[in-house]
Each structure stands twice: as structure tokens, then as C-alpha cells.
Design an enzyme around this catalytic site. Structure first.
Site, PDB file in Angstrom:
ATOM      1  N   ARG A   1      42.516  49.599  88.838  1.00 22.14           N
ATOM      2  CA  ARG A   1      42.728  50.212  87.516  1.00 22.14           C
ATOM      3  C   ARG A   1      42.349  49.193  86.449  1.00 22.14           C
ATOM      4  O   ARG A   1      43.106  48.264  86.143  1.00 22.14           O
ATOM      5  CB  ARG A   1      44.180  50.657  87.392  1.00 22.14           C
ATOM      6  CG  ARG A   1      44.528  51.677  88.468  1.00 22.14           C
ATOM      7  CD  ARG A   1      45.992  51.862  88.722  1.00 22.14           C
ATOM      8  NE  ARG A   1      46.172  52.581  89.991  1.00 22.14           N
ATOM      9  CZ  ARG A   1      47.343  52.687  90.614  1.00 22.14           C
ATOM     10  NH1 ARG A   1      48.438  52.168  90.095  1.00 22.14           N
ATOM     11  NH2 ARG A   1      47.413  53.336  91.759  1.00 22.14           N
TER      12      ARG A   1
ATOM     13  N   SER B   1      46.053  66.129  95.989  1.00 24.67           N
ATOM     14  CA  SER B   1      46.173  65.174  94.878  1.00 24.67           C
ATOM     15  C   SER B   1      45.208  64.023  95.054  1.00 24.67           C
ATOM     16  O   SER B   1      44.901  63.617  96.180  1.00 24.67           O
ATOM     17  CB  SER B   1      47.607  64.611  94.873  1.00 24.67           C
ATOM     18  OG  SER B   1      47.720  63.472  94.050  1.00 24.67           O
TER      19      SER B   1
ATOM     20  N   THR C   1      53.496  59.312 100.430  1.00 22.66           N
ATOM     21  CA  THR C   1      52.227  59.109  99.720  1.00 22.66           C
ATOM     22  C   THR C   1      51.204  58.546 100.695  1.00 22.66           C
ATOM     23  O   THR C   1      51.423  57.514 101.329  1.00 22.66           O
ATOM     24  CB  THR C   1      52.427  58.185  98.504  1.00 22.66           C
ATOM     25  OG1 THR C   1      53.338  58.844  97.619  1.00 22.66           O
ATOM     26  CG2 THR C   1      51.123  57.920  97.774  1.00 22.66           C
TER      27      THR C   1
ATOM     28  N   HIS D   1      46.071  61.324  93.090  1.00 27.92           N
ATOM     29  CA  HIS D   1      46.915  60.314  92.477  1.00 27.92           C
ATOM     30  C   HIS D   1      46.589  60.176  90.970  1.00 27.92           C
ATOM     31  O   HIS D   1      46.585  59.081  90.416  1.00 27.92           O
ATOM     32  CB  HIS D   1      46.706  58.973  93.188  1.00 27.92           C
ATOM     33  CG  HIS D   1      47.940  58.119  93.313  1.00 27.92           C
ATOM     34  ND1 HIS D   1      48.601  57.931  94.497  1.00 27.92           N
ATOM     35  CD2 HIS D   1      48.625  57.381  92.404  1.00 27.92           C
ATOM     36  CE1 HIS D   1      49.620  57.106  94.312  1.00 27.92           C
ATOM     37  NE2 HIS D   1      49.663  56.765  93.049  1.00 27.92           N
TER      38      HIS D   1
ATOM     39  N   GLN E   1      59.928  60.394  97.000  1.00 31.44           N
ATOM     40  CA  GLN E   1      58.574  59.956  97.388  1.00 31.44           C
ATOM     41  C   GLN E   1      58.715  58.657  98.144  1.00 31.44           C
ATOM     42  O   GLN E   1      59.428  57.742  97.726  1.00 31.44           O
ATOM     43  CB  GLN E   1      57.715  59.762  96.128  1.00 31.44           C
ATOM     44  CG  GLN E   1      56.336  59.175  96.396  1.00 31.44           C
ATOM     45  CD  GLN E   1      56.313  57.661  96.290  1.00 31.44           C
ATOM     46  OE1 GLN E   1      57.053  57.083  95.487  1.00 31.44           O
ATOM     47  NE2 GLN E   1      55.494  57.019  97.089  1.00 31.44           N
TER      48      GLN E   1
ATOM     49  N   SER F   1      60.244  58.464  92.576  1.00 37.35           N
ATOM     50  CA  SER F   1      59.386  57.454  93.211  1.00 37.35           C
ATOM     51  C   SER F   1      60.240  56.444  93.983  1.00 37.35           C
ATOM     52  O   SER F   1      61.348  56.106  93.555  1.00 37.35           O
ATOM     53  CB  SER F   1      58.585  56.721  92.126  1.00 37.35           C
ATOM     54  OG  SER F   1      57.970  55.577  92.666  1.00 37.35           O
TER      55      SER F   1
ATOM     56  N   GLY G   1      45.964  66.471  86.318  1.00 35.82           N
ATOM     57  CA  GLY G   1      45.285  67.051  85.159  1.00 35.82           C
ATOM     58  C   GLY G   1      45.909  68.321  84.616  1.00 35.82           C
ATOM     59  O   GLY G   1      45.333  68.959  83.736  1.00 35.82           O
TER      60      GLY G   1
ATOM     61  N   GLY H   1      52.490  64.723  86.302  1.00 37.38           N
ATOM     62  CA  GLY H   1      52.832  63.298  86.332  1.00 37.38           C
ATOM     63  C   GLY H   1      52.940  62.712  84.936  1.00 37.38           C
ATOM     64  O   GLY H   1      54.042  62.519  84.411  1.00 37.38           O
ATOM     65  N   ARG H   2      51.800  62.476  84.294  1.00 39.17           N
ATOM     66  CA  ARG H   2      51.827  61.815  82.984  1.00 39.17           C
ATOM     67  C   ARG H   2      52.617  62.578  81.928  1.00 39.17           C
ATOM     68  O   ARG H   2      53.288  61.947  81.105  1.00 39.17           O
ATOM     69  CB  ARG H   2      50.393  61.546  82.515  1.00 39.17           C
ATOM     70  CG  ARG H   2      49.665  60.511  83.399  1.00 39.17           C
ATOM     71  CD  ARG H   2      48.262  60.270  82.907  1.00 39.17           C
ATOM     72  NE  ARG H   2      47.523  59.303  83.707  1.00 39.17           N
ATOM     73  CZ  ARG H   2      46.776  59.619  84.775  1.00 39.17           C
ATOM     74  NH1 ARG H   2      46.686  60.881  85.188  1.00 39.17           N
ATOM     75  NH2 ARG H   2      46.122  58.675  85.423  1.00 39.17           N
TER      76      ARG H   2
ATOM     77  N   TYR I   1      56.968  55.329 100.019  1.00 36.16           N
ATOM     78  CA  TYR I   1      55.899  54.427 100.439  1.00 36.16           C
ATOM     79  C   TYR I   1      56.339  53.782 101.743  1.00 36.16           C
ATOM     80  O   TYR I   1      57.519  53.487 101.922  1.00 36.16           O
ATOM     81  CB  TYR I   1      55.673  53.325  99.386  1.00 36.16           C
ATOM     82  CG  TYR I   1      54.845  53.762  98.200  1.00 36.16           C
ATOM     83  CD1 TYR I   1      53.576  54.316  98.369  1.00 36.16           C
ATOM     84  CD2 TYR I   1      55.318  53.594  96.899  1.00 36.16           C
ATOM     85  CE1 TYR I   1      52.813  54.703  97.280  1.00 36.16           C
ATOM     86  CE2 TYR I   1      54.552  53.978  95.802  1.00 36.16           C
ATOM     87  CZ  TYR I   1      53.299  54.529  95.998  1.00 36.16           C
ATOM     88  OH  TYR I   1      52.534  54.908  94.927  1.00 36.16           O
TER      89      TYR I   1
ATOM     90  N   ALA J   1      56.283  55.607  89.173  1.00 36.23           N
ATOM     91  CA  ALA J   1      57.056  54.366  89.271  1.00 36.23           C
ATOM     92  C   ALA J   1      57.597  53.971  87.901  1.00 36.23           C
ATOM     93  O   ALA J   1      57.025  54.321  86.867  1.00 36.23           O
ATOM     94  CB  ALA J   1      56.152  53.263  89.812  1.00 36.23           C
TER      95      ALA J   1
ATOM     96  N   LYS K   1      51.487  63.582 100.416  1.00 37.18           N
ATOM     97  CA  LYS K   1      50.913  63.608  99.062  1.00 37.18           C
ATOM     98  C   LYS K   1      49.611  62.825  99.064  1.00 37.18           C
ATOM     99  O   LYS K   1      49.566  61.707  99.575  1.00 37.18           O
ATOM    100  CB  LYS K   1      51.923  62.958  98.103  1.00 37.18           C
ATOM    101  CG  LYS K   1      51.441  62.733  96.687  1.00 37.18           C
ATOM    102  CD  LYS K   1      52.592  62.174  95.860  1.00 37.18           C
ATOM    103  CE  LYS K   1      52.256  61.987  94.412  1.00 37.18           C
ATOM    104  NZ  LYS K   1      51.441  60.813  94.142  1.00 37.18           N
TER     105      LYS K   1
HETATM  106  C1  LIG Z   1      52.183  55.543  85.589  1.00 39.62           C
HETATM  107  C2  LIG Z   1      52.075  56.259  86.897  1.00 39.62           C
HETATM  108  C3  LIG Z   1      52.830  55.827  87.989  1.00 39.62           C
HETATM  109  C4  LIG Z   1      52.733  56.477  89.228  1.00 39.62           C
HETATM  110  N1  LIG Z   1      53.533  56.069  90.250  1.00 39.62           N
HETATM  111  C5  LIG Z   1      53.469  56.731  91.442  1.00 39.62           C
HETATM  112  C6  LIG Z   1      54.349  56.377  92.512  1.00 39.62           C
HETATM  113  O1  LIG Z   1      55.193  55.494  92.390  1.00 39.62           O
HETATM  114  N2  LIG Z   1      54.195  57.034  93.684  1.00 39.62           N
HETATM  115  C7  LIG Z   1      53.280  58.046  93.856  1.00 39.62           C
HETATM  116  O2  LIG Z   1      53.183  58.613  94.937  1.00 39.62           O
HETATM  117  N3  LIG Z   1      52.471  58.425  92.844  1.00 39.62           N
HETATM  118  C8  LIG Z   1      52.557  57.802  91.646  1.00 39.62           C
HETATM  119  N4  LIG Z   1      51.747  58.200  90.618  1.00 39.62           N
HETATM  120  C9  LIG Z   1      50.849  59.361  90.799  1.00 39.62           C
HETATM  121  C10 LIG Z   1      51.565  60.649  90.400  1.00 39.62           C
HETATM  122  O3  LIG Z   1      52.573  60.978  91.339  1.00 39.62           O
HETATM  123  C11 LIG Z   1      50.605  61.831  90.337  1.00 39.62           C
HETATM  124  O4  LIG Z   1      49.836  61.847  91.511  1.00 39.62           O
HETATM  125  C12 LIG Z   1      49.676  61.862  89.135  1.00 39.62           C
HETATM  126  O5  LIG Z   1      50.271  61.306  87.998  1.00 39.62           O
HETATM  127  C13 LIG Z   1      49.312  63.326  88.870  1.00 39.62           C
HETATM  128  O6  LIG Z   1      48.359  63.439  87.894  1.00 39.62           O
HETATM  129  P1  LIG Z   1      48.682  63.760  86.334  1.00 39.62           P
HETATM  130  O7  LIG Z   1      49.290  62.512  85.767  1.00 39.62           O
HETATM  131  O8  LIG Z   1      47.324  64.054  85.789  1.00 39.62           O
HETATM  132  O9  LIG Z   1      49.622  64.941  86.271  1.00 39.62           O
HETATM  133  C14 LIG Z   1      51.839  57.570  89.374  1.00 39.62           C
HETATM  134  C15 LIG Z   1      51.080  57.995  88.280  1.00 39.62           C
HETATM  135  C16 LIG Z   1      51.198  57.369  87.054  1.00 39.62           C
HETATM  136  C17 LIG Z   1      50.391  57.880  85.884  1.00 39.62           C
END
Ligand SMILES: Cc1cc2nc3c(=O)[nH]c(=O)nc-3n(C[C@H](O)[C@H](O)[C@H](O)COP(=O)(O)O)c2cc1C
Length: 377
Positions: free
Chosen positions: A176, A271, A167, A273, A139, A109, A306, A327-328, A141, A82, A249
Site C-alpha cells: 500500500r 472480496s 481471511t 480486500h 474475522q 477484526s 466499493g 468496510g470504509r 487471521y 483493524a 473472506k
Molecule cells: C483500514 C482498513 C482496515 C482493514 N482491516 C482488515 C482486517 O483487519 N481484516 C480483514 O479481513 N480485512 C480488513 N480490511 C478489508 C475489509 O474487511 C474489506 O475487505 C474492505 O474494506 C471492503 O471494501 P470497501 O472498503 O470498499 O467496502 C480492512 C480494510 C480497511 C480499509
């Protein structure tokens, strides 16, 4: 830190931390509760050992692959996250351009700052000469006002997206603690691009007042709160609604993977998340073997959580994933230097993957299998 000193994604994380506003950094980093799952996502990769083959002429190594009829130059795809403008003002535009240039999939997202259409338009100059193609998934919601979610699917179809990722693990946002301590809110000026259209529509504005279930949600999201009643029947409805591949997901349990196959979705993303939802669930890579075995190639199986190194990607593919998502690392690349920072992130992990393949004796993605996993014998 100079560009040459950024040798891997862990270095990129360090420079991103230096650059980011501390509250935004915490929002990116935080998992749910004690971060047990977030941290285990990483540690689990460290526990896996590879056993290579030698003398196999690895002068040409190809990281390319095909998924749902699209060719990709690498199996490292973009997880949806997001509000990517939190990381850099160009947000989703910069990240999707980088994905397009590198021939990999970008997943947008629902809660992006730039809209579905803006992201499509921003890659059109890159795809015009036919050299690049842009493959984008949305993605999704399921919002309390379901007409919004179904309209997002329609808009994605019209804007050339080729997959819908629902998702499934976020009926409510995980707890969190980092964000709760900081009272973190997405700044007012970073609006959600996809909702501008509906903000003008009165019925959605009044909806949030009428529906008490929305009280569970983070204040930023109240108007577009997620519907916690989302269930398997809704997934069937989404499948009926769109001809695009539908993926789930957030699958961790084999029983859910079996249901996903039964109801005919096209793929799952294993996943947790990024550890941001239910803390104490296993690392995604630890549940992958059981899920791969059960699915038995009937639908696509992807994984995320990860992944930081080319060898992590290799390990996931060796266990049986079709491709991986990060993701990150996308957010760190954006924070470091916008589009160029994301380019650097992809160049680093893709080069590590190419080298891991070469040193393991694999010339192509289809060569990677479980015989490269060291089982102690
Ligand atoms: C800041 C942030 C925002 C996220 N926003 C969404 C989102 O809007 N929708 C979603 O399905 N997952 C979201 N995720 C989860 C990611 O899609 C993903 O599952 C996750 O980051 C994967 O792990 P990694 O960061 O270790 O690669 C978000 C993750 C982070 C860190």
C-alpha cells in the site's frame, strides 16, 4: 459540513477526510500499488443498469432477511477493519452498538483495538429488553503462533459470536504505497485488544525472535505476524475445531469457490480486500455472477468492495449475493461522529436500498433477482 448536507455515503467520505489526520485518512483510503482494483470496485457498480417493474403496490417495503437462522433488518453488514480507534476513540464499541441498534451483523477484526469480550459487553444493555439482538462474527487471521488463532475462536464462542470469518487473501500485506510513503504505523497507544491476554505469556514474546519468516511483515504486526503457510487443510482443521459457521473472506476465483463448497465451509465473502492486497484483480462485483452460478446456492455467498449506495446493494443481491458488507463507510461514519456517525451511514444506505426496491417494484429482499438487471434487450 452540517448533518443535513450529508446526503449519501460519498458526502460522509468528504466530511471524514476533513476530520481525519491525513496519514490515518491515507491508511483508510489506500489500495495496493496503483489502486486499479480499489477504483474498479466502484466503477464496476456504475456500469450496471437496472430495469424496474411498475404498478406493484410498494406501500410496504421490507428490507429484512434471515441468514444462518438470524433475522436482520437489512442486508448491509459490517466488514472487519483493524484498529477502528484510528477513526474515533470509541472505535469498535461505537460501530458494534450502531450495528446492533440497526439489526445488522457486525464482524470484528482480529486486529481490533477493543477485545472480543469488550465488544460483547458493550452491546449487552442494548439487547437486554429483547428489542435488539446483536449478531457478531469474528474475522480470523492465522497467526504464526497458531495457538493464538485457535484461542481467539474459543473466546469468540464463549463471548456469543456466531460465525468465524477466515481471511484468505492476506498471506502478506499488500504493498500500500500511501502507507509506505507516510511510513504509517498504528500509534503505540492503540494496542490490539485481543492480544493483551497473550502479551503476558512469555512464549509468544520470544516467538517473534525465533521465527525469521516474520521479517516479511509490517513492523507493527511482527509479534502477531500472519502465517503465510495457511492453506485448505487448515480450513478443514478450523471447521473441525468449531461448531460455528466458518466463512472464507477474499474469494475471487471460481475454482476456489468450488473448493470452499467441497470442503464444507458455510459461506464465502467474494472480496479483494477493498483493493488493498493484489492490485489488478477484478472488481468483486464483476466475478460475482460466475461464482453465484457455480455455488448454486449450496453455501452462502456474500460480497464486499466499493459498495456505497442502496442501488449497489440491490445490484449485488440481484446478481445473487445473500447480503453485502461495507468496510470504509463504517470508518467514515466513526470519523464523522462516532456511534451517531455510523448510525447516519446505515440510515442513509438503508433508506436508499428501501427506495431502490420500491422504485424497482420489489417489496421484499426475496423479490430481488436477476430480472431487474438490464441486459440491453
Ligand atoms: C483500514 C482498513 C482496515 C482493514 N482491516 C482488515 C482486517 O483487519 N481484516 C480483514 O479481513 N480485512 C480488513 N480490511 C478489508 C475489509 O474487511 C474489506 O475487505 C474492505 O474494506 C471492503 O471494501 P470497501 O472498503 O470498499 O467496502 C480492512 C480494510 C480497511 C480499509
Amino acid at each position: 459540513m452540517k448533518m443535513q448536507q450529508i446526503t449519501c455515503l460519498a458526502d460522509l467520505e468528504k466530511v471524514a477526510i476533513e476530520k481525519l489526520d491525513p496519514n490515518i485518512n491515507t491508511n483508510f483510503q489506500t489500495g495496493a500499488m496503483d489502486n486499479l482494483t480499489r477504483d474498479d470496485n466502484r466503477k464496476a457498480y456504475d456500469r450496471i443498469r437496472l430495469i424496474p417493474r411498475v404498478l406493484r403496490d410498494v406501500s410496504n417495503v421490507d428490507t429484512g432477511l434471515s441468514v444462518f437462522g438470524h433475522h436482520f433488518k437489512s442486508p448491509v453488514f459490517f466488514s472487519p477493519s483493524a484498529s477502528q480507534r484510528l477513526a474515533h476513540t470509541d472505535g469498535e464499541l461505537a460501530a458494534s452498538r450502531s450495528a446492533c441498534k440497526h439489526g445488522v451483523l457486525y464482524c470484528l477484526s482480529s486486529l481490533s483495538n477493543y477485545s472480543i469480550e469488550e465488544v460483547s459487553n458493550c452491546v449487552s444493555d442494548l439487547t437486554q429488553n429483547g428489542e435488539n439482538s446483536s449478531v457478531r462474527w469474528l474475522q480470523l487471521y492465522m497467526f504464526m503462533n497458531r495457538s493464538v488463532s485457535f484461542d481467539l475462536i474459543k473466546r469468540a464462542e464463549e463471548a456469543g459470536y456466531t460465525g468465524i470469518v477466515v481471511t484468505s487473501d492476506a498471506a502478506y500485506a499488500g504493498r500500500r504505497l500511501g502507507n509506505i510513503r507516510n511510513n504509517f504505523k498504528v500509534p503505540e497507544d492503540l494496542s490490539f485488544g485481543n492480544f493483551k491476554k497473550y502479551d503476558q505469556e512469555e512464549h509468544i514474546q520470544s516467538y517473534s525472535k525465533e521465527n525469521p519468516r516474520q521479517l516479511h511483515q509490517n513492523v507493527n504486526y511482527t509479534k502477531y505476524a500472519k502465517d503465510p503457510s495457511l492453506n485448505w487443510n487448515d480450513i478443514k482443521e478450523i471447521k473441525k475445531f468449531t461448531k460455528l459457521p466458518v466463512l472464507l473472506k477474499g474469494i475471487l476465483n471460481k475454482e476456489d469457490a468450488a473448493l470452499a463448497v467441497d470442503i464444507g465451509v458455510d459461506g464465502i465473502i467474494v472480496s479483494n480486500h477493498g483493493g488493498r492486497q493484489l492490485d489488478s484483480v477484478p472488481a468483486s462485483i464483476d466475478v460475482l455472477p460466475g461464482i453465484v452460478k457455480l455455488v448454486n446456492k449450496r453455501i452462502k455467498v456474500f460480497i464486499e468492495g466499493g459498495i456505497l449506495r442502496g442501488s449497489d446493494v440491490f445490484k449485488a443481491l440481484a446478481i445473487g449475493a445473500d447480503a453485502v458488507f461495507v468496510g470504509r463507510p463504517v470508518l467514515w461514519g466513526l470519523a464523522y461522529d462516532g456511534e451517531k456517525g455510523v448510525d447516519l451511514m446505515l440510515d442513509l444506505i438503508n433508506e436508499e436500498l428501501r427506495l431502490t426496491m420500491a422504485l424497482s417494484g420489489c417489496k421484499s429482499i426475496s423479490d430481488i433477482d436477476s430480472s431487474y438487471l438490464y441486459k440491453g434487450d
